[in-house]
Design a protein around this motif. Structure first.
Motif, PDB file in Angstrom:
ATOM      1  N   UNK A  19       4.386   5.736  11.026  1.00 34.04           N
ATOM      2  CA  UNK A  19       3.824   4.399  10.842  1.00 34.04           C
ATOM      3  C   UNK A  19       4.800   3.584   9.992  1.00 34.04           C
ATOM      4  N   UNK A  20       4.688   2.266  10.083  1.00 38.32           N
ATOM      5  CA  UNK A  20       5.541   1.382   9.297  1.00 38.32           C
ATOM      6  C   UNK A  20       4.873   1.113   7.956  1.00 38.32           C
ATOM      7  N   UNK A  21       5.158   1.974   6.991  1.00 37.61           N
ATOM      8  CA  UNK A  21       4.674   1.888   5.608  1.00 37.61           C
ATOM      9  C   UNK A  21       3.390   2.684   5.413  1.00 37.61           C
ATOM     10  N   UNK A  22       3.208   3.064   4.145  1.00 36.10           N
ATOM     11  CA  UNK A  22       2.102   3.948   3.788  1.00 36.10           C
ATOM     12  C   UNK A  22       0.730   3.372   4.032  1.00 36.10           C
ATOM     13  N   UNK A  23       0.582   2.058   3.861  1.00 40.46           N
ATOM     14  CA  UNK A  23      -0.725   1.443   4.076  1.00 40.46           C
ATOM     15  C   UNK A  23      -1.206   1.617   5.502  1.00 40.46           C
ATOM     16  N   UNK A  24      -0.290   1.455   6.462  1.00 40.61           N
ATOM     17  CA  UNK A  24      -0.665   1.618   7.873  1.00 40.61           C
ATOM     18  C   UNK A  24      -0.936   3.083   8.199  1.00 40.61           C
ATOM     19  N   UNK A  25      -0.204   3.994   7.554  1.00 42.53           N
ATOM     20  CA  UNK A  25      -0.451   5.420   7.775  1.00 42.53           C
ATOM     21  C   UNK A  25      -1.835   5.812   7.255  1.00 42.53           C
TER      22      UNK A  25
ATOM     23  N   UNK B 238       0.198  21.030  18.793  1.00 38.05           N
ATOM     24  CA  UNK B 238      -0.061  19.667  19.261  1.00 38.05           C
ATOM     25  C   UNK B 238      -1.450  19.164  18.874  1.00 38.05           C
ATOM     26  N   UNK B 239      -2.316  20.063  18.403  1.00 35.13           N
ATOM     27  CA  UNK B 239      -3.694  19.674  18.092  1.00 35.13           C
ATOM     28  C   UNK B 239      -3.819  18.952  16.752  1.00 35.13           C
ATOM     29  N   UNK B 240      -2.795  19.041  15.920  1.00 31.13           N
ATOM     30  CA  UNK B 240      -2.857  18.416  14.598  1.00 31.13           C
ATOM     31  C   UNK B 240      -1.822  17.296  14.528  1.00 31.13           C
ATOM     32  N   UNK B 241      -2.320  16.065  14.505  1.00 30.37           N
ATOM     33  CA  UNK B 241      -1.431  14.903  14.403  1.00 30.37           C
ATOM     34  C   UNK B 241      -1.271  14.531  12.931  1.00 30.37           C
ATOM     35  N   UNK B 242      -0.024  14.518  12.489  1.00 32.00           N
ATOM     36  CA  UNK B 242       0.287  14.284  11.075  1.00 32.00           C
ATOM     37  C   UNK B 242       0.919  12.907  10.923  1.00 32.00           C
ATOM     38  N   UNK B 243       0.299  12.035  10.125  1.00 26.01           N
ATOM     39  CA  UNK B 243       0.811  10.686   9.919  1.00 26.01           C
ATOM     40  C   UNK B 243       1.717  10.634   8.699  1.00 26.01           C
ATOM     41  N   UNK B 244       2.669   9.719   8.761  1.00 24.92           N
ATOM     42  CA  UNK B 244       3.518   9.413   7.618  1.00 24.92           C
ATOM     43  C   UNK B 244       3.893   7.952   7.667  1.00 24.92           C
ATOM     44  N   UNK B 245       4.217   7.385   6.516  1.00 26.87           N
ATOM     45  CA  UNK B 245       4.526   5.968   6.457  1.00 26.87           C
ATOM     46  C   UNK B 245       5.981   5.644   6.692  1.00 26.87           C
ATOM     47  N   UNK B 246       6.654   6.460   7.499  1.00 24.69           N
ATOM     48  CA  UNK B 246       8.076   6.245   7.770  1.00 24.69           C
ATOM     49  C   UNK B 246       8.462   7.004   9.032  1.00 24.69           C
ATOM     50  N   UNK B 247       9.696   6.813   9.470  1.00 22.16           N
ATOM     51  CA  UNK B 247      10.141   7.313  10.763  1.00 22.16           C
ATOM     52  C   UNK B 247      10.309   8.829  10.798  1.00 22.16           C
ATOM     53  N   UNK B 248      10.526   9.358  11.995  1.00 19.74           N
ATOM     54  CA  UNK B 248      10.824  10.778  12.152  1.00 19.74           C
ATOM     55  C   UNK B 248      12.098  11.128  11.384  1.00 19.74           C
ATOM     56  N   UNK B 249      12.085  12.289  10.734  1.00 18.71           N
ATOM     57  CA  UNK B 249      13.226  12.705   9.949  1.00 18.71           C
ATOM     58  C   UNK B 249      13.262  12.085   8.570  1.00 18.71           C
ATOM     59  N   UNK B 250      12.236  11.297   8.219  1.00 15.01           N
ATOM     60  CA  UNK B 250      12.158  10.674   6.906  1.00 15.01           C
ATOM     61  C   UNK B 250      11.426  11.598   5.941  1.00 15.01           C
ATOM     62  N   UNK B 251      11.176  11.099   4.736  1.00 14.90           N
ATOM     63  CA  UNK B 251      10.637  11.968   3.710  1.00 14.90           C
ATOM     64  C   UNK B 251       9.248  12.515   4.040  1.00 14.90           C
ATOM     65  N   UNK B 252       8.342  11.664   4.489  1.00 14.76           N
ATOM     66  CA  UNK B 252       6.990  12.142   4.812  1.00 14.76           C
ATOM     67  C   UNK B 252       7.051  13.239   5.873  1.00 14.76           C
TER      68      UNK B 252
ATOM     69  N   UNK C 212       0.771  -1.236   0.000  1.00  9.68           N
ATOM     70  CA  UNK C 212       0.000   0.000   0.000  1.00  9.68           C
ATOM     71  C   UNK C 212       0.797   1.277   0.000  1.00  9.68           C
ATOM     72  N   UNK C 213       2.106   1.195   0.186  1.00 11.28           N
ATOM     73  CA  UNK C 213       2.938   2.391   0.182  1.00 11.28           C
ATOM     74  C   UNK C 213       3.419   2.759  -1.211  1.00 11.28           C
ATOM     75  N   UNK C 214       4.200   3.830  -1.298  1.00  8.26           N
ATOM     76  CA  UNK C 214       4.676   4.311  -2.585  1.00  8.26           C
ATOM     77  C   UNK C 214       5.609   3.343  -3.284  1.00  8.26           C
ATOM     78  N   UNK C 215       6.505   2.685  -2.513  1.00 11.51           N
ATOM     79  CA  UNK C 215       7.403   1.703  -3.117  1.00 11.51           C
ATOM     80  C   UNK C 215       6.599   0.536  -3.702  1.00 11.51           C
ATOM     81  N   UNK C 216       5.605   0.088  -2.955  1.00  9.70           N
ATOM     82  CA  UNK C 216       4.768  -1.029  -3.389  1.00  9.70           C
ATOM     83  C   UNK C 216       4.024  -0.665  -4.676  1.00  9.70           C
ATOM     84  N   UNK C 217       3.411   0.516  -4.680  1.00 14.66           N
ATOM     85  CA  UNK C 217       2.661   0.968  -5.841  1.00 14.66           C
ATOM     86  C   UNK C 217       3.560   1.080  -7.065  1.00 14.66           C
ATOM     87  N   UNK C 218       4.760   1.603  -6.863  1.00 13.95           N
ATOM     88  CA  UNK C 218       5.677   1.811  -7.978  1.00 13.95           C
ATOM     89  C   UNK C 218       6.164   0.488  -8.556  1.00 13.95           C
TER      90      UNK C 218
END
Length: 326
Positions: A186-192, A149-163, A39-45
């Motif tokens: 999150x661990x991968x885009x699908x989980x995010x 702190x009121x806006x939680x932003x998800x990404x499919x990778x760790x802190x400091x990563x591209x998302x 479900x993530x970008x690598x998978x889709x590509x």
């Protein structure tokens, strides 16, 4: 968990079903190694490239293996250790291979592999659920300015990563310190995406192709993308620049092979991928995902990687993701 699937082409009379699931033991022309979950970008590509190769008749079949772990490091280590002993393996990767090497999150870089070709460019996208109170990107910025702190932003990778980096740059363009962003990895885009749809987070920072998948399913809305201009395929989606924010970002995605890849094998890969570019089957995959073609063969690809490494180091130092070199 590994997901190992294969596509096989069948006769013209069954062309509509030319992409079918096969046994994990099937021998594929090309095996795609995917460093993240489904479900993530690598998978889709990877699956999009495989689809184009098979449907166009360039390859008879292609197989896919998801190998999450270590921020992509597990798949890279597997490719290095396997070499060419297990047949034709191409690993998909993108900007994170540069980012994570710079941050020290993985002990490898693109220099430990054979860059084969860049394939596409994807843009960053910011997504909310359909029932979100955020109707526009400006709504998001207003809320973060009032209370980060009121806006939680998800990404499919760790802190400091591209998302994370893309989201931090986007809010920085609005005058907000990117380090104050409340980023939930999150661990991968699908989980995010699942985190967004379940209400665990308010906003998803992801690639446009993944954003389109969830938006086209009727469950979410895309507030903005990071392209420099409106996208011809999706002109109704605003860009950050069109909204008055001086920020744009392009994420390449490409293919890598094992180190010490024989030159004749590199030439075979390059020929097939070059041929793919002019096929209607590839154009259908590209348009469906909102990608921009960015085909670069090995030498040009390496020059682009070197230039991006310099650029990202400066951005990451500015945002405090890595220490400034003395």
């Amino acid at each position: 968990m590994k997901l190992f699937k294969s596509f096989k082409s069948v006769k013209t009379t069954l062309f509509a079903a030319s992409l079918v699931l096969s046994s994990p033991l099937a021998i594929a022309d090309t095996h795609f190694l995917i460093p993240g979950g489904p479900g993530g970008g690598w998978d889709t590509t990877a699956r999009g490239i495989g689809e184009g190769l098979v449907k166009s008749g360039i390859e008879n079949n292609a197989s896919f293996q998801n190998m999450s772990g270590g921020g992509g490091g597990r798949a890279i280590a597997y490719l290095i250790e396997s070499g060419t002993k297990k047949g034709d393996i191409l690993m998909v990767n993108s900007t994170p291979i540069v980012l994570r090497a710079l941050s020290g999150r993985i002990p490898y870089s693109y220099r430990d592999l054979t860059p084969v070709a860049s394939m596409i460019a994807d843009y960053g996208a910011f997504v909310v659920r359909n029932d979100s109170p955020f109707k526009t990107w400006e709504d998001v910025i207003t809320s973060i300015k009032e209370d980060p702190s009121s806006v939680k932003v998800a990404g499919g990778s760790a802190r400091g990563s591209m998302d994370h980096l893309v989201a931090a740059q986007a809010v920085k363009a609005a005058g907000i310190d990117g380090r104050r962003l409340r980023y939930i990895p999150y661990d991968a885009g699908g989980k995010a995406k699942a985190g967004l749809l379940s209400g665990e987070v308010n906003l998803l920072s992801t690639g446009l192709s993944e954003a389109l998948e969830v938006a086209n399913g009727g469950q979410a809305r895309i507030l903005a993308v990071t392209s420099g201009e409106l996208l011809p395929d999706y002109p109704k989606i605003p860009t950050l620049k069109s909204l008055g924010y001086d920020m744009e970002f392009v994420n390449w995605r490409g293919l890598f092979a094992a180190p010490n890849l024989p030159l004749e094998k590199l030439a075979q890969y390059t020929k097939k991928l070059r041929e793919l570019q002019s096929t209607p089957e590839w154009e259908a995959v590209r348009a469906r995902n909102g990608w921009l073609n960015l085909f670069q063969e090995k030498d040009e690809f390496i020059k682009s990687l070197e230039a991006q490494e310099v650029q990202l180091r400066a951005v990451m130092e500015e945002l405090g993701f890595i220490r400034t070199l003395p």
